[in-house]
Scaffold this motif. Structure first.
Motif, PDB file in Angstrom:
ATOM      1  N   THR A 321       0.811  -1.220   0.000  1.00 41.52           N
ATOM      2  CA  THR A 321       0.000   0.000   0.000  1.00 41.52           C
ATOM      3  C   THR A 321       0.841   1.265   0.000  1.00 41.52           C
ATOM      4  O   THR A 321       0.498   2.237  -0.671  1.00 41.52           O
ATOM      5  CB  THR A 321      -0.938   0.022   1.212  1.00 41.52           C
ATOM      6  OG1 THR A 321      -0.168  -0.020   2.421  1.00 41.52           O
ATOM      7  CG2 THR A 321      -1.886  -1.157   1.183  1.00 41.52           C
ATOM      8  N   LEU A 322       1.937   1.256   0.759  1.00 42.05           N
ATOM      9  CA  LEU A 322       2.767   2.462   0.861  1.00 42.05           C
ATOM     10  C   LEU A 322       3.705   2.599  -0.332  1.00 42.05           C
ATOM     11  O   LEU A 322       3.878   3.691  -0.877  1.00 42.05           O
ATOM     12  CB  LEU A 322       3.575   2.429   2.165  1.00 42.05           C
ATOM     13  CG  LEU A 322       4.434   3.654   2.471  1.00 42.05           C
ATOM     14  CD1 LEU A 322       3.552   4.871   2.719  1.00 42.05           C
ATOM     15  CD2 LEU A 322       5.321   3.386   3.689  1.00 42.05           C
ATOM     16  N   LEU A 323       4.303   1.487  -0.751  1.00 42.87           N
ATOM     17  CA  LEU A 323       5.315   1.539  -1.802  1.00 42.87           C
ATOM     18  C   LEU A 323       4.818   1.013  -3.143  1.00 42.87           C
ATOM     19  O   LEU A 323       5.537   1.143  -4.143  1.00 42.87           O
ATOM     20  CB  LEU A 323       6.560   0.746  -1.368  1.00 42.87           C
ATOM     21  CG  LEU A 323       7.309   1.295  -0.152  1.00 42.87           C
ATOM     22  CD1 LEU A 323       8.507   0.412   0.161  1.00 42.87           C
ATOM     23  CD2 LEU A 323       7.764   2.726  -0.403  1.00 42.87           C
ATOM     24  N   ARG A 324       3.604   0.427  -3.165  1.00 47.74           N
ATOM     25  CA  ARG A 324       3.071  -0.124  -4.411  1.00 47.74           C
ATOM     26  C   ARG A 324       4.063  -1.064  -5.081  1.00 47.74           C
ATOM     27  O   ARG A 324       4.170  -1.128  -6.305  1.00 47.74           O
ATOM     28  CB  ARG A 324       2.689   1.000  -5.383  1.00 47.74           C
ATOM     29  CG  ARG A 324       1.616   1.939  -4.885  1.00 47.74           C
ATOM     30  CD  ARG A 324       0.271   1.217  -4.727  1.00 47.74           C
ATOM     31  NE  ARG A 324      -0.862   2.107  -4.674  1.00 47.74           N
ATOM     32  CZ  ARG A 324      -1.329   2.678  -3.570  1.00 47.74           C
ATOM     33  NH1 ARG A 324      -0.737   2.462  -2.413  1.00 47.74           N
ATOM     34  NH2 ARG A 324      -2.392   3.471  -3.606  1.00 47.74           N
ATOM     35  N   GLY A 325       4.849  -1.755  -4.234  1.00 55.23           N
ATOM     36  CA  GLY A 325       5.829  -2.692  -4.758  1.00 55.23           C
ATOM     37  C   GLY A 325       7.162  -2.086  -5.125  1.00 55.23           C
ATOM     38  O   GLY A 325       8.082  -2.803  -5.524  1.00 55.23           O
ATOM     39  N   TYR A 326       7.327  -0.770  -4.978  1.00 58.97           N
ATOM     40  CA  TYR A 326       8.598  -0.112  -5.305  1.00 58.97           C
ATOM     41  C   TYR A 326       9.579  -0.276  -4.149  1.00 58.97           C
ATOM     42  O   TYR A 326      10.028   0.690  -3.553  1.00 58.97           O
ATOM     43  CB  TYR A 326       8.373   1.379  -5.573  1.00 58.97           C
ATOM     44  CG  TYR A 326       7.716   1.724  -6.882  1.00 58.97           C
ATOM     45  CD1 TYR A 326       8.476   2.087  -7.990  1.00 58.97           C
ATOM     46  CD2 TYR A 326       6.332   1.695  -7.020  1.00 58.97           C
ATOM     47  CE1 TYR A 326       7.868   2.412  -9.193  1.00 58.97           C
ATOM     48  CE2 TYR A 326       5.706   2.019  -8.214  1.00 58.97           C
ATOM     49  CZ  TYR A 326       6.482   2.367  -9.300  1.00 58.97           C
ATOM     50  OH  TYR A 326       5.880   2.688 -10.491  1.00 58.97           O
ATOM     51  N   GLY A 327       9.901  -1.521  -3.816  1.00 62.19           N
ATOM     52  CA  GLY A 327      10.810  -1.762  -2.709  1.00 62.19           C
ATOM     53  C   GLY A 327      10.834  -3.231  -2.346  1.00 62.19           C
ATOM     54  O   GLY A 327      10.539  -4.104  -3.171  1.00 62.19           O
ATOM     55  N   ALA A 328      11.191  -3.531  -1.090  1.00 61.91           N
ATOM     56  CA  ALA A 328      11.290  -4.911  -0.618  1.00 61.91           C
ATOM     57  C   ALA A 328      11.011  -4.922   0.879  1.00 61.91           C
ATOM     58  O   ALA A 328      11.067  -3.894   1.550  1.00 61.91           O
ATOM     59  CB  ALA A 328      12.684  -5.475  -0.906  1.00 61.91           C
ATOM     60  N   LEU A 329      10.718  -6.118   1.404  1.00 62.06           N
ATOM     61  CA  LEU A 329      10.454  -6.247   2.830  1.00 62.06           C
ATOM     62  C   LEU A 329      11.701  -5.954   3.646  1.00 62.06           C
ATOM     63  O   LEU A 329      12.813  -6.356   3.279  1.00 62.06           O
ATOM     64  CB  LEU A 329       9.973  -7.662   3.152  1.00 62.06           C
ATOM     65  CG  LEU A 329       8.599  -8.073   2.614  1.00 62.06           C
ATOM     66  CD1 LEU A 329       8.325  -9.521   2.985  1.00 62.06           C
ATOM     67  CD2 LEU A 329       7.507  -7.160   3.147  1.00 62.06           C
ATOM     68  N   GLY A 330      11.520  -5.282   4.767  1.00 62.71           N
ATOM     69  CA  GLY A 330      12.599  -5.054   5.718  1.00 62.71           C
ATOM     70  C   GLY A 330      12.550  -6.084   6.830  1.00 62.71           C
ATOM     71  O   GLY A 330      11.521  -6.727   7.061  1.00 62.71           O
ATOM     72  N   ASN A 331      13.681  -6.242   7.526  1.00 58.45           N
ATOM     73  CA  ASN A 331      13.786  -7.285   8.558  1.00 58.45           C
ATOM     74  C   ASN A 331      14.499  -6.770   9.803  1.00 58.45           C
ATOM     75  O   ASN A 331      15.238  -7.503  10.447  1.00 58.45           O
ATOM     76  CB  ASN A 331      14.504  -8.512   7.987  1.00 58.45           C
ATOM     77  CG  ASN A 331      14.189  -9.776   8.746  1.00 58.45           C
ATOM     78  OD1 ASN A 331      13.191  -9.867   9.455  1.00 58.45           O
ATOM     79  ND2 ASN A 331      15.043 -10.785   8.608  1.00 58.45           N
ATOM     80  N   ASP A 332      14.305  -5.483  10.102  1.00 57.01           N
ATOM     81  CA  ASP A 332      14.793  -4.874  11.343  1.00 57.01           C
ATOM     82  C   ASP A 332      16.312  -4.859  11.460  1.00 57.01           C
ATOM     83  O   ASP A 332      16.868  -4.884  12.556  1.00 57.01           O
ATOM     84  CB  ASP A 332      14.157  -5.543  12.565  1.00 57.01           C
ATOM     85  CG  ASP A 332      12.638  -5.491  12.511  1.00 57.01           C
ATOM     86  OD1 ASP A 332      12.110  -4.498  11.978  1.00 57.01           O
ATOM     87  OD2 ASP A 332      11.978  -6.432  12.977  1.00 57.01           O
ATOM     88  N   GLN A 333      16.985  -4.803  10.338  1.00 56.31           N
ATOM     89  CA  GLN A 333      18.423  -4.553  10.255  1.00 56.31           C
ATOM     90  C   GLN A 333      18.682  -3.992   8.864  1.00 56.31           C
ATOM     91  O   GLN A 333      17.928  -4.268   7.934  1.00 56.31           O
ATOM     92  CB  GLN A 333      19.239  -5.812  10.562  1.00 56.31           C
ATOM     93  CG  GLN A 333      18.981  -6.997   9.659  1.00 56.31           C
ATOM     94  CD  GLN A 333      19.782  -6.920   8.374  1.00 56.31           C
ATOM     95  OE1 GLN A 333      20.802  -6.248   8.311  1.00 56.31           O
ATOM     96  NE2 GLN A 333      19.327  -7.612   7.345  1.00 56.31           N
ATOM     97  N   PRO A 334      19.717  -3.144   8.693  1.00 60.80           N
ATOM     98  CA  PRO A 334      19.825  -2.328   7.481  1.00 60.80           C
ATOM     99  C   PRO A 334      20.553  -2.938   6.295  1.00 60.80           C
ATOM    100  O   PRO A 334      20.682  -2.288   5.261  1.00 60.80           O
ATOM    101  CB  PRO A 334      20.607  -1.113   7.991  1.00 60.80           C
ATOM    102  CG  PRO A 334      21.529  -1.685   9.030  1.00 60.80           C
ATOM    103  CD  PRO A 334      20.726  -2.761   9.711  1.00 60.80           C
ATOM    104  N   ILE A 335      21.034  -4.180   6.410  1.00 60.05           N
ATOM    105  CA  ILE A 335      21.843  -4.769   5.351  1.00 60.05           C
ATOM    106  C   ILE A 335      20.947  -5.517   4.367  1.00 60.05           C
ATOM    107  O   ILE A 335      20.149  -6.372   4.762  1.00 60.05           O
ATOM    108  CB  ILE A 335      22.910  -5.715   5.933  1.00 60.05           C
ATOM    109  CG1 ILE A 335      23.711  -5.009   7.040  1.00 60.05           C
ATOM    110  CG2 ILE A 335      23.840  -6.212   4.848  1.00 60.05           C
ATOM    111  CD1 ILE A 335      24.380  -3.724   6.603  1.00 60.05           C
TER     112      ILE A 335
END
Length: 528
Positions: A321-335
């Motif tokens: 909804t926020l990115l309309r797929g223009y991104g990827a899932l995050g996992n609480d670490q920045p790498i």
């Protein structure tokens, strides 16, 4: 490398050699992409001329010309026009010399010798020398420094000149990534006098000269005729306009009041696509949206509470909804997978209200109420993301009160000040850089104020380790520690997205930071 202990490993600034002799580029080497009506990278040959206007979705009346205080894309882009650094990451992800022409490392990577490029002249007419580099770097060092770059420079034990054209860094321990660190936009090289720099003047050796600076409103620069890069800085002038409101930015672009903007509203991207005079860009880098919790402040000082909140956010919904797929899932670490030392076996955290309730009970509570400060100054759609989080967390017995903060002054008055807020981070060239600047205990930008003894010990050890297999194990542990115990909720990685007039020419867009690696002013041009 020879066996003589006083010889150096010569560095050739090519991608092949860099990947063989230092840590990989990481996020800066992540694949970049371009979406738009003209197709990928279609542009005429660069030509000088024109007055370029760039609308940026950040900026504040408290902005400073001091590079150590650059806090968001607005001043970072201004700095990219005014200044050069020792090294530069190109639009294709290669590390090349900028003020430095070449560099060499000792076999243990503790001593780094940079040969400066001859003939560079600052905007004020002063020829660049080693003393200027030393004063510029020292501006960020020392116990009284408030620079955001202080933590990445703390390992420097000695900094000295070897004549006017050579600067030698001696580190407390080896760091194979050091040439990447000195490409940081905070570490601008400025003219010095009596061992000091005056950052408030805005004088650099970059492609443009400061004409006017109205913090939070507009900055104007004009082409520097003495710039040493003859194939850069094409515009006659550049206006950087601080337009935090995405609707206002979009209207300005659509009406021709500006020529380009960053941070489009993904929800309305389809409307921009209909305008044949505009091009949308979407570049896959290491940028991520974050909800930092101050781990010193109750209730966030309890890791059970932090874990409950991490489980109470639906990342899939935010990505859709926020990115309309223009991104990827995050996992609480920045790498991200683009980094050399990405830990692929770290389990992906999923939305689980029941487990969130379990961790609340472990913390000794049945329900929880917290304030979340949010502003679209943090990232486009931050308030919407906070509102969605509120609805999702309610199913876990968590009441989130979304506090809408003003955009102006957000980075000075809310971020690093309020215990729970919205934030974003750009990708960094190496895993060490990403982890050090945001999560080391003494980092100026440690927005979770997290201080984990094991994390800090392993981070230092990994930086000095030259065996890649051992480094991989160490960085895996660091990512696991952040995931399990850190204070940042990182729900999604967001592509850098923006739009520009089809009049604007450009090459492949860099993926290390937004707006072509913060170098839009230097790298872009008007098409004939």
């Amino acid at each position: 490398m020879t066996g003589a202990k006083d010889t150096f490993l010569a560095w050739n600034p090519s991608r092949r050699d860099l990947l063989k002799t230092t840590a990989a580029l990481g996020a800066a080497g992540a694949a970049g992409g371009l979406l738009g009506p003209r197709g990928a990278f279609a542009a005429s040959a660069p030509a000088k001329g024109g007055d370029f206007k760039l609308g940026i979705g950040s900026g504040s009346t408290s902005d400073s010309l001091d590079p150590g205080k650059y806090a968001d894309n607005y001043m970072q882009c201004v700095g990219g026009a005014l200044h050069n650094c020792l090294t530069e990451i190109t639009n294709t992800g290669e590390l090349v010399g900028e003020v430095a022409e070449t560099w060499q490392a000792s076999p243990d990577a503790r001593t780094w010798t940079f040969k400066l490029r001859p003939g560079i002249v600052f905007h004020d007419g002063k020829s660049l020398k080693a003393e200027d580099v030393i004063a510029s770097i020292n501006h960020h060092r020392g116990p009284s420094s408030t620079s955001a770059a202080k933590s990445i420079l703390d390992p420097i034990q000695e900094l000295r000149a070897d004549g006017d054209g050579v600067v030698v860094f001696t580190l407390a321990s080896g760091n194979a990534d050091f040439p990447y660190l000195v490409s940081d936009y905070h570490l601008a090289i400025m003219p010095s006098a009596d061992g000091k720099v005056d950052p408030a003047k805005g004088v650099g050796c970059g492609g443009y000269v400061l004409k006017s600076f109205d913090p939070g409103v507009k900055t104007v620069v004009t082409r520097y005729p003495g710039y040493w890069k003859k194939d850069r800085a094409w515009f006659d002038s550049v206006e950087f306009l601080a337009i935090p409101d995405v609707v206002a930015r979009t209207n300005a672009l659509s009406t021709g009041a500006i020529h380009a903007m960053n941070r489009i509203d993904i929800k309305t991207a389809h409307l921009l696509e209909r305008n044949k005079a505009l091009e949308i860009y979407s570049v896959n880098g290491g940028q991520h949206y974050s909800l930092p919790m101050d781990t010193r402040a109750a209730p966030f000082d309890d890791n059970n509470i932090r874990t409950a909140l991490k489980l109470a956010i639906d990342r899939e919904v935010l990505l859709k909804t926020l990115l309309r797929g223009y991104g990827a899932l995050g996992n609480d670490q920045p790498i991200t997978p683009g980094y050399k030392f990405f830990y692929a076996d770290l389990p992906q955290r999923a939305y689980d209200p029941d487990q969130a309730r379990h961790y609340l009970k472990k913390a000794g509570v049945d329900t929880l109420k917290v304030n979340l400060s949010a502003s679209d100054a943090a990232f486009a759609g931050a308030v919407d993301a906070a509102t969605l989080f509120r609805e999702q967390a309610a199913k876990a017995g968590i009441e989130i009160n979304v506090v809408r903060e003003p955009a102006d002054g957000y980075w000075d008055n809310v971020w690093l000040k309020k215990p729970f807020c919205t934030s974003y981070w750009g990708g960094k060239p190496t895993a060490d850089w990403a982890l050090t600047i945001g999560y080391a205990a003494d980092a100026a930008w440690n927005d979770t104020h997290w201080n984990n003894e094991r994390f800090n010990q392993v981070l230092v050890a990994a930086r000095a380790e030259l065996d890649d297999a051992k480094r991989a194990q160490m960085y895996a542990e660091l990512q696991r520690l952040l995931h399990d115990e850190g204070g940042a909720i990182i729900p999604v990685f967001a592509n850098y997205t923006g739009a520009m007039s089809t009049r604007v020419g450009h090459d492949k867009l860099a993926s290390n930071w937004d707006l072509d690696g913060l170098r839009a002013a230097e790298r872009w041009w008007f098409q004939g």
